[in-house]
Design a protein around this motif. Structure first.
Motif, mmCIF file in Angstrom:
data_model
loop_
_atom_site.group_PDB
_atom_site.id
_atom_site.type_symbol
_atom_site.label_atom_id
_atom_site.label_comp_id
_atom_site.label_asym_id
_atom_site.label_seq_id
_atom_site.Cartn_x
_atom_site.Cartn_y
_atom_site.Cartn_z
ATOM 1 N N TRP A 1 0.863 -1.178 0.000
ATOM 2 C CA TRP A 1 0.000 0.000 0.000
ATOM 3 C C TRP A 1 0.904 1.235 0.000
ATOM 4 C CZ3 TRP A 1 -5.006 0.985 -0.775
ATOM 5 C CH2 TRP A 1 -5.937 -0.054 -0.627
ATOM 6 N N TYR A 2 0.584 2.151 -0.932
ATOM 7 C CA TYR A 2 1.290 3.421 -1.017
ATOM 8 C C TYR A 2 0.284 4.552 -0.808
ATOM 9 C CZ TYR A 2 5.618 1.471 -2.984
ATOM 10 O OH TYR A 2 6.795 0.799 -3.181
ATOM 11 N N VAL A 3 0.786 5.700 -0.313
ATOM 12 C CA VAL A 3 -0.033 6.892 -0.153
ATOM 13 C C VAL A 3 0.565 8.017 -0.992
ATOM 14 C CG1 VAL A 3 1.214 7.632 1.931
ATOM 15 C CG2 VAL A 3 -1.080 8.514 1.486
ATOM 16 N N GLN A 4 -0.327 8.793 -1.599
ATOM 17 C CA GLN A 4 0.111 9.941 -2.393
ATOM 18 C C GLN A 4 -0.643 11.183 -1.936
ATOM 19 O OE1 GLN A 4 -0.885 9.975 -6.619
ATOM 20 N NE2 GLN A 4 1.057 10.983 -7.095
ATOM 21 N N TYR A 5 0.102 12.163 -1.431
ATOM 22 C CA TYR A 5 -0.484 13.450 -1.086
ATOM 23 C C TYR A 5 -0.514 14.316 -2.339
ATOM 24 C CZ TYR A 5 0.160 11.635 3.570
ATOM 25 O OH TYR A 5 0.107 10.840 4.688
ATOM 26 N N PRO A 6 -1.384 15.307 -2.382
ATOM 27 C CA PRO A 6 -1.570 16.081 -3.617
ATOM 28 C C PRO A 6 -0.269 16.603 -4.192
ATOM 29 C CG PRO A 6 -3.271 16.621 -2.038
ATOM 30 C CD PRO A 6 -2.320 15.718 -1.322
ATOM 31 N N ASN A 7 -0.110 16.372 -5.488
ATOM 32 C CA ASN A 7 1.019 16.906 -6.235
ATOM 33 C C ASN A 7 2.377 16.353 -5.784
ATOM 34 O OD1 ASN A 7 1.194 18.530 -8.490
ATOM 35 N ND2 ASN A 7 1.870 20.309 -7.320
ATOM 36 N N GLN A 8 2.378 15.182 -5.187
ATOM 37 C CA GLN A 8 3.622 14.587 -4.722
ATOM 38 C C GLN A 8 3.786 13.172 -5.252
ATOM 39 O OE1 GLN A 8 4.330 14.840 -0.513
ATOM 40 N NE2 GLN A 8 3.468 16.891 -0.354
ATOM 41 N N GLY A 9 4.950 12.603 -4.990
ATOM 42 C CA GLY A 9 5.183 11.209 -5.324
ATOM 43 C C GLY A 9 4.499 10.286 -4.331
#
Lengths: 115, 115
Positions: free
Chosen positions: B35-43
């Motif tokens: 599981w990966y998380v991505q915050y806005p406009n980031q990797g």
């Protein structure tokens, strides 16, 4: 700090132009990857490289090219043959390939827009 | 070939409520799950991964996931969410011993935490 640096963060391309996205890592990783992200589509693999001077096509390689002349660098060229290049591009790296369960680490991404 | 399905494209939830983000995969061989998380406009940033052993995996930021082989699922849970958990979450799978670029991502689930 160790990490993956992508540049530029924002890039605009005119129709018919080639553009190159830069990716540099100082994590001493052997494997590097380029992904394309479109809204609602998840991430799709463009190219990956396990070692210097070697790379393989991913699922959507048409219209893209890469080189791996140095361990630290894996630039992606979006050619004029790519008909719909507007997207968010993510570079990543890992100690070895993903078939071994290794974590891949991502850069901050680059936005490419065709104008 | 393996595939990943994230069953919800968007999940709205109130702050301090529990949340579950669902992920199912398809593969004919053993897999690694991420599981990966991505915050806005980031990797993307790794939250947790399952390689082998205990089926309950704990990750960063209070998240955990449970591998269920019979149901081919790897659902992500958090007992009490915060506003700062608002992000897009990606489930990913790679085959044990598979080709080195074969990490397959789901299409993502956008978690929106409301006060």
């Amino acid at each position: 700090d160790g990490g993956i640096t992508q540049s530029p963060k924002y890039l605009f391309r005119k129709e018919g132009q080639n553009v190159t996205l830069s990716c540099e890592q100082n994590l001493n990783h052997d494997a590097m990857y380029w992904y394309r992200q479109d809204p609602g589509q998840g991430l799709r693999l463009i190219y990956y490289s396990q070692i210097v001077n070697d790379f393989q096509k991913g699922d959507i390689a048409e219209g893209y090219s890469v080189s791996r002349e140095k361990k630290e660098s894996f630039p992606l060229t979006v050619t004029s043959a790519q008909k719909n290049p507007t997207a968010f591009y993510l570079c990543a790296s890992s100690t070895r390939g993903t078939g071994t369960g290794n974590t891949i680490y991502f850069g901050e991404g680059s936005w490419l827009t065709v104008v | 070939a393996q595939s990943v399905t994230q069953l919800d494209s968007q999940v709205p939830v109130f702050e301090e409520a529990p949340v579950e983000l669902r992920c199912n995969y398809s593969s004919s061989v053993s897999v690694y799950l991420f599981w990966y998380v991505q915050y806005p406009n980031q990797g993307l940033q790794l939250l947790l991964k399952y390689l082998s052993g205990s089926t309950l995996v704990k990750g960063i930021n209070g998240f955990e996931a449970e591998f269920n082989k019979s149901q081919t699922s790897f659902h992500l849970r958090k007992p009490s969410v915060h506003i700062s958990d608002t992000a897009e979450y990606f489930c990913a799978v790679s085959n044990y011993g598979g080709s080195q670029g074969n990490l397959i991502f789901g299409k993502g689930t956008k978690l929106s935490v409301k006060p």
